[in-house]
Design a protein around this motif. Structure first.
Motif, short mmCIF file in Angstrom:
data_model
loop_
_atom_site.label_atom_id
_atom_site.label_comp_id
_atom_site.label_asym_id
_atom_site.label_seq_id
_atom_site.Cartn_x
_atom_site.Cartn_y
_atom_site.Cartn_z
N GLU A 245 0.83 -1.21 0.00
CA GLU A 245 0.00 0.00 0.00
C GLU A 245 0.87 1.26 0.00
O GLU A 245 0.57 2.24 -0.69
N GLU A 246 1.96 1.23 0.76
CA GLU A 246 2.87 2.36 0.80
C GLU A 246 3.49 2.61 -0.57
O GLU A 246 3.59 3.76 -1.03
N ALA A 247 3.89 1.53 -1.24
CA ALA A 247 4.48 1.66 -2.58
C ALA A 247 3.46 2.24 -3.56
O ALA A 247 3.79 3.07 -4.41
N GLN A 248 2.22 1.79 -3.46
CA GLN A 248 1.16 2.29 -4.34
C GLN A 248 0.92 3.79 -4.13
O GLN A 248 0.80 4.54 -5.08
N VAL A 249 0.86 4.20 -2.87
CA VAL A 249 0.61 5.60 -2.54
C VAL A 249 1.74 6.49 -3.06
O VAL A 249 1.51 7.59 -3.57
N LYS A 250 2.98 5.99 -2.94
CA LYS A 250 4.14 6.78 -3.37
C LYS A 250 4.44 6.64 -4.86
O LYS A 250 5.41 7.24 -5.35
N GLY A 251 3.63 5.86 -5.57
CA GLY A 251 3.81 5.71 -7.01
C GLY A 251 5.00 4.87 -7.40
O GLY A 251 5.52 5.00 -8.51
N ARG A 252 5.45 4.00 -6.50
CA ARG A 252 6.58 3.13 -6.81
C ARG A 252 6.12 1.88 -7.54
O ARG A 252 4.98 1.45 -7.40
N SER A 253 7.02 1.29 -8.28
CA SER A 253 6.70 0.09 -9.06
C SER A 253 6.54 -1.12 -8.15
O SER A 253 7.37 -1.36 -7.27
N VAL A 254 5.47 -1.86 -8.37
CA VAL A 254 5.24 -3.12 -7.67
C VAL A 254 5.17 -4.21 -8.72
O VAL A 254 4.33 -4.17 -9.63
N THR A 255 6.04 -5.18 -8.63
CA THR A 255 6.11 -6.22 -9.66
C THR A 255 4.92 -7.19 -9.56
O THR A 255 4.31 -7.33 -8.50
N ARG A 256 4.64 -7.85 -10.67
CA ARG A 256 3.59 -8.87 -10.68
C ARG A 256 3.90 -9.96 -9.65
O ARG A 256 3.01 -10.46 -8.96
N HIS A 257 5.19 -10.32 -9.55
CA HIS A 257 5.60 -11.37 -8.62
C HIS A 257 5.27 -10.98 -7.18
O HIS A 257 4.81 -11.81 -6.38
N ALA A 258 5.49 -9.72 -6.83
CA ALA A 258 5.19 -9.25 -5.47
C ALA A 258 3.68 -9.33 -5.21
O ALA A 258 3.25 -9.77 -4.13
N TYR A 259 2.88 -8.90 -6.19
CA TYR A 259 1.42 -8.98 -6.03
C TYR A 259 0.98 -10.44 -5.87
O TYR A 259 0.09 -10.74 -5.05
N CYS A 260 1.58 -11.35 -6.63
CA CYS A 260 1.18 -12.76 -6.56
C CYS A 260 1.46 -13.34 -5.17
O CYS A 260 0.63 -14.07 -4.61
N PHE A 261 2.63 -13.02 -4.61
CA PHE A 261 2.93 -13.48 -3.25
C PHE A 261 1.91 -12.90 -2.26
O PHE A 261 1.45 -13.60 -1.35
N ALA A 262 1.59 -11.63 -2.42
CA ALA A 262 0.65 -10.97 -1.50
C ALA A 262 -0.74 -11.58 -1.60
O ALA A 262 -1.43 -11.78 -0.58
N VAL A 263 -1.18 -11.90 -2.82
CA VAL A 263 -2.50 -12.53 -3.02
C VAL A 263 -2.52 -13.91 -2.37
O VAL A 263 -3.47 -14.27 -1.66
N ALA A 264 -1.46 -14.69 -2.62
CA ALA A 264 -1.39 -16.05 -2.05
C ALA A 264 -1.38 -16.00 -0.53
O ALA A 264 -2.03 -16.82 0.14
N LEU A 265 -0.68 -15.03 0.04
CA LEU A 265 -0.65 -14.89 1.50
C LEU A 265 -2.03 -14.51 2.04
O LEU A 265 -2.48 -15.07 3.05
N ALA A 266 -2.69 -13.58 1.37
CA ALA A 266 -4.03 -13.18 1.81
C ALA A 266 -4.99 -14.37 1.79
O ALA A 266 -5.82 -14.54 2.71
N LEU A 267 -4.88 -15.21 0.77
CA LEU A 267 -5.74 -16.40 0.70
C LEU A 267 -5.40 -17.39 1.81
O LEU A 267 -6.30 -18.03 2.37
N LYS A 268 -4.10 -17.53 2.12
CA LYS A 268 -3.72 -18.41 3.23
C LYS A 268 -4.30 -17.91 4.55
O LYS A 268 -4.62 -18.71 5.43
N GLN A 269 -4.41 -16.60 4.67
CA GLN A 269 -4.94 -15.99 5.88
C GLN A 269 -6.47 -15.81 5.82
O GLN A 269 -7.07 -15.17 6.68
N ASN A 270 -7.08 -16.39 4.77
CA ASN A 270 -8.54 -16.32 4.57
C ASN A 270 -9.04 -14.88 4.45
O ASN A 270 -10.20 -14.59 4.78
#
Length: 406
Positions: A245-270
Motif C-alpha cells: 500500500e505504501e508503494a502504491q501511494v508513493k507511485g513506486r513500481s510493484v512487480t507482478r511477482h510481489a502482487y502474486c505473493f501478496a495474493v497467495a498470503l491473503a488467501l492463506k490468511q482467509n
C-alpha cells in the motif's frame, strides 16, 4: 595508488615484491576494457565450467540455487568469472596472499583498497572468509567515506560459499552501518536467506534495512512479499499489505511477482477481500495468475465462474501445438474438489478436471513451486566486434593494393 595506468601496491610483509606484482596484474582486470578483453581471450565459458568443477564452486552454487532473483540481479556468474581471472594470474599463490593478508591484519598495518579488492576475489572457503570478514570490518572502521563499495562483493562471496548466517550477521551489525549503503547487498542477502529457509532472519534484515532508511526497490518489495508469504502469520500479512500500500501511494513500481505473493498470503490468511483487491492490480495472464484466479474464485464462492474458466482452458487444448496451453496445479484442483463436495456443480467440475487431465494440462507443481521460481534473466546481446575498414570507398578494392598502384 594508481598513476598513468601503473598500479603501485605497498605490502609491508614477507614476499612483498612477489605479491605486489600479482596484485598489480590482477587489478588491471578491473579496468573497463581490460577485464572484458581478458575474459574473452583467456577465460572461455568451457574453461569457466571446468574450473568451477575443479575448485568446488559448482557444488557451492547448488547449495545457493536462486529461487527469486534472476542472474542479471545477483550477477553471481559475472563475479565468479572475475574470480577465475584473478586466480588465473595468481595460480599457486592465492593461499599465500590470504595468509599474508592475515598477518597484516594481526600487525594492525594499513589496509589498502586495491589489496582488499584482490583478497575478496581470492576467497574460496569459509576459513578464507574469516580473514575477509575481519578485513572488511577493519577497512570500514578506517575508511567510512571510501569511494568503492565492497558490500555487494562481500555478500556475493557469502552467497557463493553458502555462508548465509555470516551474511545476515554482517548486514545487521550496527558497526557496519554505511558499508552496505544500497539495496543491492540487502537484496542478495535476503534472497540467500529465503532460499535456505531462514525466513525470520530475512525479515530481521528487512526490518534493519528499514530502520537504516535504505530505500526499497522493486526487487526488495518482491522479496519482502515472499518472506511474509512464507512466514504466513497475521503479523507478516499486515507487514506485506502495508509495504505494498505504501508503494502504491508513493507511485513506486510493484512487480507482478510481489502482487502474486501478496495474493497467495491473503488467501492463506482467509482474507479473500484483500486478495481480490490485490489481484485486481495484476495485468497478466501467466500460469501463476491463472492458478491464483481459480483459487480466488473458489474461495470467494464463485465456483461456476471457476468452472467456466477451466472449460475455456480445455478448449485451448485443441489449438495448434505452438500455442502455450494453460496448466493447473493438481493440488489446486484437489482443493476445488474438496470445497464443492455435495454441491450442484460438483459433477460438472469433475468432468472439466478430467478433460484437463486427458489434455495434459494438469501439473504436479504446487502453487508454492510456481511462486518460488527463478525468473529467466533477459539474454544480453554481445556488442559486435567492429573491424577496421580496409577497402577503398572510391573503387571498392582492398586499400593496400590501391595505395601501391597509386
Amino acid at each position: 595508488m594508481i598513476k598513468r595506468g601503473v598500479v603501485v601496491i605497498h605490502l609491508p610483509f614477507v614476499y612483498e615484491g612477489v605479491v605486489s606484482s600479482f596484485v598489480s596484474m590482477a587489478l588491471r582486470l578491473f579496468s573497463f576494457s581490460g577485464c572484458r578483453s581478458f575474459l574473452r581471450e583467456h577465460i572461455s565459458p568451457k574453461a569457466t565450467l571446468c574450473a568451477l568443477r575443479q575448485s568446488g564452486w559448482i557444488e557451492s552454487r547448488l547449495g545457493a540455487k536462486r529461487h527469486l532473483l534472476s542472474d542479471d540481479v545477483v550477477k553471481l556468474e559475472d563475479f565468479q568469472r572475475k574470480k577465475l581471472a584473478v586466480a588465473h594470474l595468481i595460480t599457486g599463490s592465492d593461499g599465500n596472499f590470504i595468509e599474508l593478508y592475515g598477518h597484516k591484519l594481526q600487525r594492525n598495518s594499513l589496509l589498502l583498497q586495491d589489496e582488499l579488492h584482490v583478497l575478496l576475489h581470492l576467497c574460496r572457503s569459509a576459513e578464507d572468509m574469516k580473514t575477509a570478514r575481519d578485513a572488511v570490518y577493519r577497512y570500514h572502521a578506517e575508511n567510512r567515506n571510501g569511494k568503492y563499495k565492497f558490500g555487494p562483493v562481500f555478500i556475493r562471496l557469502c552467497y557463493e560459499l553458502g555462508l548465509e548466517k555470516m551474511a545476515a550477521a554482517t548486514l545487521t551489525d550496527k558497526e557496519m552501518r554505511g558499508f552496505f549503503s544500497d539495496f543491492t547487498s540487502f537484496n542478495i542477502g535476503i534472497d540467500m536467506l529465503f532460499v535456505k529457509g531462514y525466513y525470520d532472519d530475512a525479515l530481521e534484515v528487512l526490518q534493519f534495512m528499514r530502520r537504516q532508511r535504505v530505500p526499497f526497490n522493486k526487487e526488495t518489495l518482491m522479496l519482502a512479499s515472499a518472506v511474509c508469504y512464507k512466514l504466513n502469520t497475521t503479523e507478516s500479512h499486515a507487514i506485506c499489505t502495508s509495504l505494498i500500500e505504501e508503494a502504491q501511494v508513493k507511485g513506486r513500481s510493484v512487480t507482478r511477482h510481489a502482487y502474486c505473493f501478496a495474493v497467495a498470503l491473503a488467501l492463506k490468511q482467509n482474507d479473500v477481500q484483500r486478495a481480490q483487491a490485490l489481484f485486481a492490480q495484476i495485468v497478466s495472464t501467466d500460469r501463476i495468475c491463472q492458478n491464483l484466479k481459480i483459487l480466488l474464485l473458489v474461495m470467494s464462492g464463485a465456483t461456476q465462474e471457476a468452472i467456466v474458466d477451466l472449460s475455456s482452458a480445455v478448449q485451448l487444448s485443441k489449438s495448434p501445438s505452438f500455442f502455450r496451453k494453460p496448466e493447473f496445479s493438481q493440488e489446486l484442483l484437489d482443493q476445488m474438489r474438496l470445497r464443492i463436495v455435495g454441491e450442484a456443480q460438483a459433477t460438472e467440475a469433475e468432468q472439466v478436471i478430467s478433460e484437463l487431465e486427458r489434455a495434459g494440462q494438469v501439473t504436479r507443481q504446487t502453487l508454492d513451486d510456481m511462486l518460488c521460481h527463478t525468473p529467466t534473466a533477459p539474454k544480453r546481446k554481445m556488442a559486435p566486434i567492429v573491424r577496421e575498414k580496409r577497402t577503398s570507398r572510391r573503387i571498392r578494392k582492398p586499400l593496400h593494393s590501391t595505395l601501391t598502384s597509386e
